[in-house]
Write a protein that holds these residues in place. Sequence first.
Motif, mmCIF file in Angstrom:
data_model
loop_
_atom_site.group_PDB
_atom_site.id
_atom_site.type_symbol
_atom_site.label_atom_id
_atom_site.label_comp_id
_atom_site.label_asym_id
_atom_site.label_seq_id
_atom_site.Cartn_x
_atom_site.Cartn_y
_atom_site.Cartn_z
ATOM 1 N N HIS A 19 0.833 -1.201 0.000
ATOM 2 C CA HIS A 19 0.000 0.000 0.000
ATOM 3 C C HIS A 19 0.870 1.255 0.000
ATOM 4 C CE1 HIS A 19 -4.227 0.320 0.001
ATOM 5 N NE2 HIS A 19 -4.501 -0.344 1.098
ATOM 6 N N LEU A 20 0.470 2.259 -0.747
ATOM 7 C CA LEU A 20 1.214 3.524 -0.812
ATOM 8 C C LEU A 20 0.814 4.401 0.379
ATOM 9 C CD1 LEU A 20 0.863 4.100 -4.654
ATOM 10 C CD2 LEU A 20 2.720 2.981 -3.420
ATOM 11 N N GLU B 25 1.869 8.120 0.889
ATOM 12 C CA GLU B 25 1.264 8.979 -0.131
ATOM 13 C C GLU B 25 -0.177 9.304 0.198
ATOM 14 O OE1 GLU B 25 1.916 7.893 -4.173
ATOM 15 O OE2 GLU B 25 3.895 7.051 -3.762
ATOM 16 N N TRP B 26 -0.968 8.271 0.570
ATOM 17 C CA TRP B 26 -2.366 8.621 0.840
ATOM 18 C C TRP B 26 -2.572 9.276 2.196
ATOM 19 C CZ3 TRP B 26 -3.780 5.170 4.621
ATOM 20 C CH2 TRP B 26 -3.547 3.797 4.482
ATOM 21 N N GLU C 284 -7.961 11.678 -4.750
ATOM 22 C CA GLU C 284 -6.615 11.255 -5.123
ATOM 23 C C GLU C 284 -6.100 10.183 -4.165
ATOM 24 O OE1 GLU C 284 -7.714 14.293 -4.882
ATOM 25 O OE2 GLU C 284 -6.922 15.608 -6.454
ATOM 26 N N ASP D 281 -7.563 6.911 -5.197
ATOM 27 C CA ASP D 281 -6.852 6.339 -6.345
ATOM 28 C C ASP D 281 -5.579 5.635 -5.902
ATOM 29 O OD1 ASP D 281 -8.796 7.333 -8.040
ATOM 30 O OD2 ASP D 281 -7.691 9.174 -8.509
ATOM 31 N N ARG D 282 -4.869 6.231 -4.939
ATOM 32 C CA ARG D 282 -3.651 5.603 -4.430
ATOM 33 C C ARG D 282 -3.978 4.290 -3.712
ATOM 34 N NH1 ARG D 282 -1.998 9.605 -6.741
ATOM 35 N NH2 ARG D 282 -0.013 10.669 -6.380
ATOM 36 N N GLU D 283 -5.071 4.278 -2.968
ATOM 37 C CA GLU D 283 -5.480 3.040 -2.283
ATOM 38 C C GLU D 283 -5.725 1.914 -3.279
ATOM 39 O OE1 GLU D 283 -7.607 3.506 2.029
ATOM 40 O OE2 GLU D 283 -8.888 3.379 0.275
ATOM 41 N N GLU E 77 -4.678 1.549 -6.195
ATOM 42 C CA GLU E 77 -3.548 1.209 -7.043
ATOM 43 C C GLU E 77 -2.892 -0.100 -6.609
ATOM 44 O OE1 GLU E 77 0.575 3.371 -8.480
ATOM 45 O OE2 GLU E 77 -1.219 4.587 -8.144
ATOM 46 N N GLN E 78 -2.884 -0.379 -5.309
ATOM 47 C CA GLN E 78 -2.225 -1.578 -4.803
ATOM 48 C C GLN E 78 -3.178 -2.559 -4.116
ATOM 49 O OE1 GLN E 78 0.893 -0.859 -6.542
ATOM 50 N NE2 GLN E 78 1.440 -2.262 -4.911
#
Length: 495
Positions: free
Chosen positions: A71-72, A75-76, A87, A90-92, A94-95
Amino acid sequence: MGKQTGFMEYSRQVRREREPSIRTKDWYDYTVPLTDQEVQTQGARCMDCGVPTCHVGMEINGVTSGCPVYHLIPEWNQLVYEGKWKEALDREHEQNNFPEFTGIACPAPCEGACVLGINEPPVAIRTVERSIIEKGFEEGWVVPKLPPKRTGKKVAVVGSGPAGLAAAAQLNKAGHLVTVYEREDRVGGLLTYGIPEMKLSYEVVTRRVEILEKEGITFITNTEVGKDITEEELKQNFDATILCGGATVHRDIQVEGSNLKGIHRAMDFLHLNTKSLLDSDLQDGNYISAADKDVIVIGGGDTGTDCLATSVRHNCKSLTQFDIYDKKGLVRDMETNPWPQYPTIHRVEYGHKEAASVLGEDPRAYAVMTKKFVGDEHGDVKEVHTVNVKLRYDEEGNKVRDEIPGTEKVWPADLVLIAIGFSGPEQDLLDQLQVETTAKSTVAADYDDFRTNVEGVFAAGDMRRGQSLIVWAINEGRGVARECDRYLMGETMLP
Protein backbone atom coordinates in the motif's frame (compact mmCIF):
# COMPACT_ATOMS: atom_id res chain seq x y z
CA MET A 1 4.62 12.80 4.42
CA GLY A 2 1.77 14.46 6.29
CA LYS A 3 2.64 17.49 8.35
CA GLN A 4 6.33 17.47 9.20
CA THR A 5 5.68 18.23 12.88
CA GLY A 6 2.29 16.49 13.04
CA PHE A 7 3.56 13.46 14.94
CA MET A 8 4.71 15.80 17.70
CA GLU A 9 1.53 17.89 17.76
CA TYR A 10 -1.27 15.32 17.47
CA SER A 11 -2.19 12.18 19.40
CA ARG A 12 -3.21 8.91 17.80
CA GLN A 13 -6.96 8.51 17.34
CA VAL A 14 -8.77 5.52 15.86
CA ARG A 15 -12.43 4.93 15.11
CA ARG A 16 -14.60 5.30 18.18
CA GLU A 17 -16.51 2.37 19.59
CA ARG A 18 -20.15 2.40 20.60
CA GLU A 19 -20.85 1.75 24.26
CA PRO A 20 -20.51 -2.03 24.82
CA SER A 21 -23.69 -2.32 26.91
CA ILE A 22 -25.63 -0.81 23.99
CA ARG A 23 -23.98 -2.38 20.96
CA THR A 24 -24.25 -5.91 22.35
CA LYS A 25 -28.01 -5.62 21.89
CA ASP A 26 -27.68 -5.42 18.09
CA TRP A 27 -25.58 -6.69 15.18
CA TYR A 28 -24.60 -3.33 13.69
CA ASP A 29 -21.03 -2.06 13.27
CA TYR A 30 -19.58 -1.62 16.73
CA THR A 31 -17.44 1.33 15.62
CA VAL A 32 -18.26 4.95 14.75
CA PRO A 33 -16.43 6.91 12.01
CA LEU A 34 -14.20 9.88 12.74
CA THR A 35 -14.98 13.21 11.15
CA ASP A 36 -13.13 14.21 7.99
CA GLN A 37 -11.08 16.71 9.97
CA GLU A 38 -10.13 14.11 12.55
CA VAL A 39 -8.99 11.73 9.81
CA GLN A 40 -6.97 14.49 8.16
CA THR A 41 -5.28 15.12 11.50
CA GLN A 42 -4.35 11.44 11.69
CA GLY A 43 -2.88 11.68 8.21
CA ALA A 44 -0.81 14.61 9.45
CA ARG A 45 0.94 12.30 11.96
CA CYS A 46 2.72 10.46 9.13
CA MET A 47 6.21 11.70 9.85
CA ASP A 48 8.09 11.89 6.53
CA CYS A 49 10.49 9.17 7.72
CA GLY A 50 13.54 8.66 5.55
CA VAL A 51 12.96 4.95 4.91
CA PRO A 52 9.29 4.08 5.51
CA THR A 53 8.71 0.41 6.32
CA CYS A 54 4.92 0.45 6.73
CA HIS A 55 4.24 -0.28 3.06
CA VAL A 56 6.67 -3.16 2.49
CA GLY A 57 5.28 -6.51 3.61
CA MET A 58 7.68 -9.20 4.76
CA GLU A 59 7.79 -12.03 7.24
CA ILE A 60 10.16 -11.80 10.20
CA ASN A 61 10.37 -14.95 12.34
CA GLY A 62 7.18 -16.18 10.73
CA VAL A 63 5.17 -13.05 11.56
CA THR A 64 4.11 -10.41 9.03
CA SER A 65 5.63 -6.95 9.26
CA GLY A 66 4.48 -4.11 7.04
CA CYS A 67 1.82 -4.23 4.33
CA PRO A 68 1.88 -7.28 2.01
CA VAL A 69 0.03 -5.43 -0.78
CA TYR A 70 2.63 -2.64 -0.66
CA HIS A 71 0.00 0.00 0.00
CA LEU A 72 1.21 3.52 -0.81
CA ILE A 73 0.59 4.51 2.80
CA PRO A 74 2.75 7.66 3.12
CA GLU A 75 1.26 8.98 -0.13
CA TRP A 76 -2.37 8.62 0.84
CA ASN A 77 -1.69 9.91 4.33
CA GLN A 78 -0.30 13.06 2.74
CA LEU A 79 -3.24 13.40 0.35
CA VAL A 80 -5.79 12.95 3.14
CA TYR A 81 -4.01 15.55 5.25
CA GLU A 82 -4.27 17.93 2.29
CA GLY A 83 -7.97 17.12 1.84
CA LYS A 84 -7.42 15.40 -1.52
CA TRP A 85 -9.66 12.47 -0.77
CA LYS A 86 -10.31 11.29 -4.34
CA GLU A 87 -6.62 11.25 -5.12
CA ALA A 88 -6.05 9.31 -1.90
CA LEU A 89 -8.67 6.79 -3.04
CA ASP A 90 -6.85 6.34 -6.35
CA ARG A 91 -3.65 5.60 -4.43
CA GLU A 92 -5.48 3.04 -2.28
CA HIS A 93 -6.88 1.19 -5.26
CA GLU A 94 -3.55 1.21 -7.04
CA GLN A 95 -2.22 -1.58 -4.80
CA ASN A 96 -5.31 -2.96 -3.08
CA ASN A 97 -8.54 -4.01 -4.77
CA PHE A 98 -10.48 -4.04 -1.51
CA PRO A 99 -9.26 -1.49 1.05
CA GLU A 100 -12.63 -1.73 2.79
CA PHE A 101 -11.89 -5.36 3.74
CA THR A 102 -8.37 -4.71 5.00
CA GLY A 103 -9.46 -1.44 6.64
CA ILE A 104 -11.89 -3.44 8.76
CA ALA A 105 -10.50 -6.93 9.28
CA CYS A 106 -6.73 -6.75 8.79
CA PRO A 107 -4.68 -6.72 12.04
CA ALA A 108 -2.63 -3.85 10.56
CA PRO A 109 0.95 -5.16 10.40
CA CYS A 110 1.62 -1.84 8.67
CA GLU A 111 1.12 -0.08 12.01
CA GLY A 112 3.49 -2.52 13.69
CA ALA A 113 6.17 -1.47 11.19
CA CYS A 114 5.45 2.28 11.42
CA VAL A 115 8.67 4.17 12.19
CA LEU A 116 6.79 6.42 14.61
CA GLY A 117 5.81 3.28 16.50
CA ILE A 118 9.37 2.73 17.69
CA ASN A 119 8.77 5.03 20.65
CA GLU A 120 5.31 6.58 20.12
CA PRO A 121 1.82 5.27 19.23
CA PRO A 122 1.97 4.53 15.48
CA VAL A 123 0.04 6.36 12.79
CA ALA A 124 -3.61 5.20 12.72
CA ILE A 125 -3.11 3.73 9.25
CA ARG A 126 -6.06 1.34 9.27
CA THR A 127 -8.47 4.08 10.39
CA VAL A 128 -7.28 6.38 7.60
CA GLU A 129 -7.46 3.54 5.08
CA ARG A 130 -11.05 2.70 5.94
CA SER A 131 -12.05 6.36 6.02
CA ILE A 132 -10.76 6.91 2.48
CA ILE A 133 -12.68 4.01 0.95
CA GLU A 134 -15.86 4.80 2.88
CA LYS A 135 -15.74 8.37 1.63
CA GLY A 136 -15.19 7.02 -1.86
CA PHE A 137 -18.41 5.02 -1.68
CA GLU A 138 -20.32 7.89 -0.07
CA GLU A 139 -19.26 10.32 -2.80
CA GLY A 140 -19.96 7.88 -5.63
CA TRP A 141 -16.32 7.67 -6.69
CA VAL A 142 -16.20 3.87 -6.54
CA VAL A 143 -17.81 2.88 -9.83
CA PRO A 144 -17.53 -0.07 -12.24
CA LYS A 145 -14.67 0.20 -14.72
CA LEU A 146 -15.06 -2.07 -17.73
CA PRO A 147 -11.95 -3.42 -19.46
CA PRO A 148 -11.25 -1.65 -22.78
CA LYS A 149 -11.41 -4.95 -24.69
CA ARG A 150 -11.98 -8.65 -24.16
CA THR A 151 -9.41 -11.33 -24.93
CA GLY A 152 -11.87 -14.17 -25.33
CA LYS A 153 -9.97 -16.23 -22.77
CA LYS A 154 -12.03 -17.82 -19.99
CA VAL A 155 -10.85 -18.37 -16.42
CA ALA A 156 -12.54 -20.24 -13.58
CA VAL A 157 -11.82 -19.06 -10.04
CA VAL A 158 -12.71 -21.56 -7.32
CA GLY A 159 -13.59 -19.75 -4.11
CA SER A 160 -14.89 -16.22 -3.53
CA GLY A 161 -12.86 -15.20 -0.51
CA PRO A 162 -10.40 -12.28 -0.70
CA ALA A 163 -7.86 -14.22 -2.79
CA GLY A 164 -10.48 -15.35 -5.30
CA LEU A 165 -12.09 -11.92 -5.52
CA ALA A 166 -8.72 -10.21 -6.05
CA ALA A 167 -7.71 -12.72 -8.73
CA ALA A 168 -11.05 -12.27 -10.49
CA ALA A 169 -10.87 -8.48 -10.35
CA GLN A 170 -7.36 -8.37 -11.82
CA LEU A 171 -8.04 -10.91 -14.56
CA ASN A 172 -11.18 -9.03 -15.52
CA LYS A 173 -9.13 -5.84 -15.84
CA ALA A 174 -6.89 -7.72 -18.30
CA GLY A 175 -9.96 -8.46 -20.41
CA HIS A 176 -10.50 -12.13 -19.60
CA LEU A 177 -13.94 -13.62 -18.96
CA VAL A 178 -13.97 -14.70 -15.34
CA THR A 179 -16.40 -17.02 -13.57
CA VAL A 180 -16.15 -17.35 -9.79
CA TYR A 181 -17.57 -20.48 -8.18
CA GLU A 182 -18.66 -20.44 -4.53
CA ARG A 183 -20.11 -23.48 -2.78
CA GLU A 184 -21.98 -21.43 -0.19
CA ASP A 185 -25.18 -19.52 -0.91
CA ARG A 186 -23.48 -16.12 -0.68
CA VAL A 187 -20.29 -14.71 -2.15
CA GLY A 188 -17.41 -13.76 0.12
CA GLY A 189 -15.97 -16.90 1.67
CA LEU A 190 -14.79 -16.22 5.22
CA LEU A 191 -15.41 -12.50 4.66
CA THR A 192 -19.10 -13.37 4.77
CA TYR A 193 -19.36 -16.44 6.98
CA GLY A 194 -16.19 -16.25 9.07
CA ILE A 195 -16.33 -12.67 10.35
CA PRO A 196 -19.40 -11.58 12.37
CA GLU A 197 -21.81 -8.99 11.05
CA MET A 198 -20.97 -6.35 13.68
CA LYS A 199 -17.33 -6.49 12.64
CA LEU A 200 -17.67 -6.81 8.85
CA SER A 201 -21.18 -6.23 7.56
CA TYR A 202 -22.35 -8.31 4.62
CA GLU A 203 -23.40 -5.06 2.98
CA VAL A 204 -19.71 -4.15 2.74
CA VAL A 205 -19.11 -7.37 0.80
CA THR A 206 -22.17 -7.11 -1.44
CA ARG A 207 -21.58 -3.53 -2.53
CA ARG A 208 -18.13 -4.54 -3.82
CA VAL A 209 -19.43 -7.74 -5.42
CA GLU A 210 -22.12 -5.73 -7.23
CA ILE A 211 -19.40 -3.54 -8.74
CA LEU A 212 -17.41 -6.60 -9.82
CA GLU A 213 -20.54 -8.04 -11.45
CA LYS A 214 -21.14 -4.81 -13.36
CA GLU A 215 -17.54 -4.97 -14.52
CA GLY A 216 -18.32 -8.33 -16.13
CA ILE A 217 -17.42 -11.00 -13.57
CA THR A 218 -19.87 -13.90 -13.21
CA PHE A 219 -20.54 -15.33 -9.76
CA ILE A 220 -22.11 -18.76 -9.36
CA THR A 221 -23.07 -19.75 -5.81
CA ASN A 222 -24.32 -23.02 -4.32
CA THR A 223 -21.90 -24.80 -6.62
CA GLU A 224 -19.02 -26.92 -5.41
CA VAL A 225 -16.32 -27.60 -7.94
CA GLY A 226 -15.46 -31.29 -7.84
CA LYS A 227 -19.03 -32.28 -7.05
CA ASP A 228 -21.44 -30.08 -8.99
CA ILE A 229 -18.84 -29.42 -11.68
CA THR A 230 -16.23 -32.00 -12.65
CA GLU A 231 -12.61 -31.37 -13.52
CA GLU A 232 -13.43 -32.42 -17.09
CA GLU A 233 -16.01 -29.66 -17.35
CA LEU A 234 -13.45 -27.17 -16.12
CA LYS A 235 -10.99 -28.27 -18.80
CA GLN A 236 -13.63 -28.11 -21.52
CA ASN A 237 -15.09 -24.72 -20.58
CA PHE A 238 -12.08 -22.73 -19.35
CA ASP A 239 -8.58 -21.89 -20.53
CA ALA A 240 -7.26 -21.77 -16.97
CA THR A 241 -8.41 -22.52 -13.42
CA ILE A 242 -7.33 -20.76 -10.24
CA LEU A 243 -7.81 -22.53 -6.91
CA CYS A 244 -8.59 -20.13 -4.06
CA GLY A 245 -10.60 -22.39 -1.80
CA GLY A 246 -8.87 -21.40 1.40
CA ALA A 247 -7.54 -23.51 4.29
CA THR A 248 -10.78 -24.74 5.80
CA VAL A 249 -9.76 -27.95 7.59
CA HIS A 250 -10.14 -27.15 11.29
CA ARG A 251 -7.65 -28.06 13.95
CA ASP A 252 -9.33 -30.11 16.65
CA ILE A 253 -8.47 -30.93 20.25
CA GLN A 254 -7.73 -34.61 20.65
CA VAL A 255 -8.59 -35.17 24.30
CA GLU A 256 -11.04 -37.34 26.18
CA GLY A 257 -14.66 -36.35 25.63
CA SER A 258 -14.08 -34.27 22.51
CA ASN A 259 -16.99 -36.03 20.78
CA LEU A 260 -19.56 -34.86 23.33
CA LYS A 261 -22.57 -32.88 22.21
CA GLY A 262 -22.22 -29.15 22.75
CA ILE A 263 -18.61 -29.01 21.51
CA HIS A 264 -18.39 -27.17 18.21
CA ARG A 265 -15.84 -25.69 15.89
CA ALA A 266 -15.78 -21.91 16.08
CA MET A 267 -16.36 -21.47 12.35
CA ASP A 268 -19.49 -23.62 12.48
CA PHE A 269 -20.77 -21.42 15.29
CA LEU A 270 -19.98 -18.18 13.43
CA HIS A 271 -21.12 -19.45 10.03
CA LEU A 272 -24.51 -20.66 11.19
CA ASN A 273 -25.10 -17.51 13.21
CA THR A 274 -24.39 -15.22 10.25
CA LYS A 275 -26.47 -17.30 7.85
CA SER A 276 -29.45 -17.34 10.20
CA LEU A 277 -29.02 -13.63 10.87
CA LEU A 278 -28.96 -12.77 7.16
CA ASP A 279 -31.73 -15.24 6.29
CA SER A 280 -34.20 -14.46 9.06
CA ASP A 281 -32.73 -12.15 11.72
CA LEU A 282 -32.18 -15.34 13.77
CA GLN A 283 -35.89 -16.15 13.71
CA ASP A 284 -35.46 -19.51 11.96
CA GLY A 285 -33.45 -20.90 14.88
CA ASN A 286 -30.94 -22.55 12.53
CA TYR A 287 -27.88 -21.63 14.54
CA ILE A 288 -25.95 -22.73 17.62
CA SER A 289 -27.28 -20.63 20.47
CA ALA A 290 -25.22 -19.56 23.48
CA ALA A 291 -28.29 -18.22 25.28
CA ASP A 292 -28.27 -18.95 29.03
CA LYS A 293 -25.24 -21.22 28.67
CA ASP A 294 -21.84 -21.42 30.32
CA VAL A 295 -19.62 -20.89 27.30
CA ILE A 296 -15.96 -21.85 27.00
CA VAL A 297 -13.98 -20.56 23.99
CA ILE A 298 -10.71 -22.42 23.44
CA GLY A 299 -8.26 -20.26 21.49
CA GLY A 300 -6.96 -16.75 22.08
CA GLY A 301 -6.98 -15.37 18.52
CA ASP A 302 -9.34 -13.18 16.52
CA THR A 303 -11.78 -15.99 15.78
CA GLY A 304 -12.07 -16.73 19.48
CA THR A 305 -12.74 -13.04 20.13
CA ASP A 306 -15.49 -13.11 17.48
CA CYS A 307 -17.02 -16.05 19.34
CA LEU A 308 -17.01 -13.99 22.54
CA ALA A 309 -18.83 -11.09 20.90
CA THR A 310 -21.40 -13.41 19.33
CA SER A 311 -22.02 -15.30 22.58
CA VAL A 312 -22.57 -12.05 24.48
CA ARG A 313 -25.19 -11.03 21.92
CA HIS A 314 -26.92 -14.37 22.47
CA ASN A 315 -27.13 -13.54 26.20
CA CYS A 316 -24.91 -16.32 27.48
CA LYS A 317 -24.80 -17.05 31.23
CA SER A 318 -21.01 -17.01 31.58
CA LEU A 319 -18.07 -16.74 29.21
CA THR A 320 -14.43 -17.79 29.45
CA GLN A 321 -11.72 -17.75 26.80
CA PHE A 322 -8.73 -20.09 27.22
CA ASP A 323 -5.41 -18.79 25.93
CA ILE A 324 -2.55 -21.31 25.86
CA TYR A 325 -0.03 -18.46 26.20
CA ASP A 326 0.88 -16.35 29.21
CA LYS A 327 -0.55 -12.85 29.45
CA LYS A 328 1.63 -10.52 27.42
CA GLY A 329 3.06 -7.19 28.50
CA LEU A 330 1.56 -3.82 27.64
CA VAL A 331 4.62 -2.74 25.64
CA ARG A 332 6.81 -4.74 23.33
CA ASP A 333 10.03 -6.33 24.58
CA MET A 334 12.60 -4.72 22.30
CA GLU A 335 15.06 -7.58 22.86
CA THR A 336 12.80 -10.49 21.91
CA ASN A 337 10.28 -8.57 19.77
CA PRO A 338 12.16 -5.64 18.22
CA TRP A 339 10.71 -3.16 15.75
CA PRO A 340 9.69 -3.60 12.93
CA GLN A 341 8.30 -6.96 14.00
CA TYR A 342 4.60 -7.01 14.72
CA PRO A 343 4.30 -6.12 18.42
CA THR A 344 3.23 -9.10 20.51
CA ILE A 345 1.59 -7.22 23.34
CA HIS A 346 -1.52 -7.52 25.48
CA ARG A 347 -4.54 -6.24 23.56
CA VAL A 348 -8.10 -5.68 24.66
CA GLU A 349 -10.23 -6.27 21.57
CA TYR A 350 -13.89 -5.49 21.02
CA GLY A 351 -15.13 -8.88 22.21
CA HIS A 352 -13.14 -8.64 25.44
CA LYS A 353 -14.58 -5.21 26.17
CA GLU A 354 -18.10 -6.44 25.50
CA ALA A 355 -17.76 -9.49 27.73
CA ALA A 356 -16.29 -7.37 30.52
CA SER A 357 -19.07 -4.80 30.23
CA VAL A 358 -21.95 -7.27 30.18
CA LEU A 359 -20.59 -10.06 32.40
CA GLY A 360 -18.35 -8.07 34.71
CA GLU A 361 -14.80 -9.07 33.84
CA ASP A 362 -12.34 -9.78 31.05
CA PRO A 363 -13.15 -13.35 29.98
CA ARG A 364 -9.60 -14.56 29.38
CA ALA A 365 -7.76 -17.24 31.31
CA TYR A 366 -4.07 -17.53 30.43
CA ALA A 367 -1.59 -20.40 30.12
CA VAL A 368 -4.50 -22.86 30.24
CA MET A 369 -4.45 -26.27 28.57
CA THR A 370 -7.54 -28.41 28.16
CA LYS A 371 -7.13 -31.92 29.61
CA LYS A 372 -10.55 -33.45 29.05
CA PHE A 373 -14.26 -32.83 28.58
CA VAL A 374 -16.85 -34.46 30.83
CA GLY A 375 -20.46 -35.05 29.85
CA ASP A 376 -23.75 -35.83 31.53
CA GLU A 377 -25.91 -38.92 31.18
CA HIS A 378 -27.31 -37.59 27.87
CA GLY A 379 -23.91 -37.15 26.24
CA ASP A 380 -23.94 -33.36 26.57
CA VAL A 381 -20.81 -31.60 27.72
CA LYS A 382 -21.05 -30.28 31.28
CA GLU A 383 -17.42 -29.67 32.36
CA VAL A 384 -14.01 -28.78 30.99
CA HIS A 385 -10.98 -29.94 32.98
CA THR A 386 -7.81 -27.87 32.61
CA VAL A 387 -4.34 -27.34 33.98
CA ASN A 388 -2.01 -24.36 33.78
CA VAL A 389 1.18 -24.77 31.75
CA LYS A 390 4.57 -23.15 31.41
CA LEU A 391 6.18 -22.81 28.00
CA ARG A 392 9.79 -23.77 27.33
CA TYR A 393 11.85 -24.85 24.34
CA ASP A 394 13.77 -28.10 24.10
CA GLU A 395 17.26 -28.58 22.65
CA GLU A 396 15.89 -28.68 19.09
CA GLY A 397 13.88 -25.49 19.53
CA ASN A 398 10.50 -27.22 19.80
CA LYS A 399 7.82 -25.83 22.08
CA VAL A 400 7.17 -27.86 25.22
CA ARG A 401 4.42 -27.05 27.69
CA ASP A 402 5.02 -28.35 31.18
CA GLU A 403 2.00 -28.82 33.42
CA ILE A 404 2.10 -26.92 36.70
CA PRO A 405 1.08 -29.19 39.61
CA GLY A 406 -1.76 -27.90 41.73
CA THR A 407 -3.31 -25.74 39.00
CA GLU A 408 -5.96 -28.27 37.92
CA LYS A 409 -9.41 -26.73 37.56
CA VAL A 410 -12.92 -27.77 36.54
CA TRP A 411 -15.03 -25.30 34.56
CA PRO A 412 -18.80 -25.64 34.04
CA ALA A 413 -19.65 -25.68 30.34
CA ASP A 414 -22.81 -26.12 28.30
CA LEU A 415 -21.19 -24.91 25.07
CA VAL A 416 -17.54 -25.26 24.02
CA LEU A 417 -16.19 -23.50 20.93
CA ILE A 418 -12.87 -24.65 19.44
CA ALA A 419 -11.02 -21.72 17.87
CA ILE A 420 -7.47 -22.95 17.38
CA GLY A 421 -7.12 -22.35 13.65
CA PHE A 422 -6.90 -24.42 10.50
CA SER A 423 -4.49 -27.12 9.35
CA GLY A 424 -4.84 -26.65 5.58
CA PRO A 425 -7.13 -27.00 2.56
CA GLU A 426 -9.63 -29.75 1.92
CA GLN A 427 -8.15 -32.50 -0.25
CA ASP A 428 -11.04 -33.91 -2.32
CA LEU A 429 -10.83 -31.43 -5.20
CA LEU A 430 -7.03 -31.48 -5.15
CA ASP A 431 -7.10 -35.27 -5.42
CA GLN A 432 -9.55 -35.12 -8.32
CA LEU A 433 -7.39 -32.62 -10.18
CA GLN A 434 -4.25 -34.63 -9.24
CA VAL A 435 -2.69 -31.47 -7.85
CA GLU A 436 0.46 -32.10 -5.82
CA THR A 437 0.53 -30.92 -2.22
CA THR A 438 3.21 -30.16 0.34
CA ALA A 439 3.98 -31.89 3.62
CA LYS A 440 1.61 -29.38 5.24
CA SER A 441 -1.19 -30.43 2.82
CA THR A 442 -1.18 -27.05 1.05
CA VAL A 443 -1.02 -26.85 -2.74
CA ALA A 444 2.52 -27.17 -4.08
CA ALA A 445 2.93 -23.96 -6.08
CA ASP A 446 5.74 -21.46 -5.77
CA TYR A 447 5.09 -17.90 -4.65
CA ASP A 448 5.48 -15.45 -7.58
CA ASP A 449 4.65 -18.29 -9.99
CA PHE A 450 1.54 -19.91 -8.47
CA ARG A 451 1.52 -22.75 -11.02
CA THR A 452 0.62 -26.23 -9.86
CA ASN A 453 1.91 -29.41 -11.47
CA VAL A 454 -1.28 -29.54 -13.58
CA GLU A 455 -1.23 -27.59 -16.83
CA GLY A 456 -3.39 -24.48 -16.66
CA VAL A 457 -4.18 -24.85 -12.95
CA PHE A 458 -2.96 -22.21 -10.49
CA ALA A 459 -3.38 -21.80 -6.73
CA ALA A 460 -3.26 -18.83 -4.36
CA GLY A 461 -4.24 -17.60 -0.93
CA ASP A 462 -4.61 -19.83 2.11
CA MET A 463 -4.96 -22.88 -0.13
CA ARG A 464 -1.35 -22.34 -1.22
CA ARG A 465 0.27 -20.65 1.79
CA GLY A 466 -1.82 -22.01 4.66
CA GLN A 467 -3.86 -20.04 7.18
CA SER A 468 -2.91 -16.39 6.90
CA LEU A 469 -4.17 -12.79 6.76
CA ILE A 470 -6.73 -11.17 4.46
CA VAL A 471 -4.04 -8.85 3.17
CA TRP A 472 -1.84 -11.79 2.15
CA ALA A 473 -4.83 -13.35 0.38
CA ILE A 474 -5.27 -10.18 -1.68
CA ASN A 475 -1.52 -10.11 -2.39
CA GLU A 476 -1.65 -13.68 -3.68
CA GLY A 477 -4.87 -13.11 -5.63
CA ARG A 478 -3.24 -10.25 -7.48
CA GLY A 479 -0.08 -12.28 -8.01
CA VAL A 480 -1.81 -15.36 -9.36
CA ALA A 481 -3.84 -13.17 -11.74
CA ARG A 482 -0.61 -11.72 -13.11
CA GLU A 483 0.89 -15.16 -13.71
CA CYS A 484 -2.33 -16.58 -15.14
CA ASP A 485 -2.52 -13.63 -17.56
CA ARG A 486 1.10 -14.31 -18.58
CA TYR A 487 0.22 -17.96 -19.16
CA LEU A 488 -2.79 -17.08 -21.30
CA MET A 489 -1.27 -14.23 -23.32
CA GLY A 490 2.48 -14.85 -23.25
CA GLU A 491 3.04 -11.54 -21.49
CA THR A 492 1.28 -9.40 -18.89
CA MET A 493 0.74 -5.81 -17.90
CA LEU A 494 -0.73 -6.72 -14.53
CA PRO A 495 1.31 -5.65 -11.48
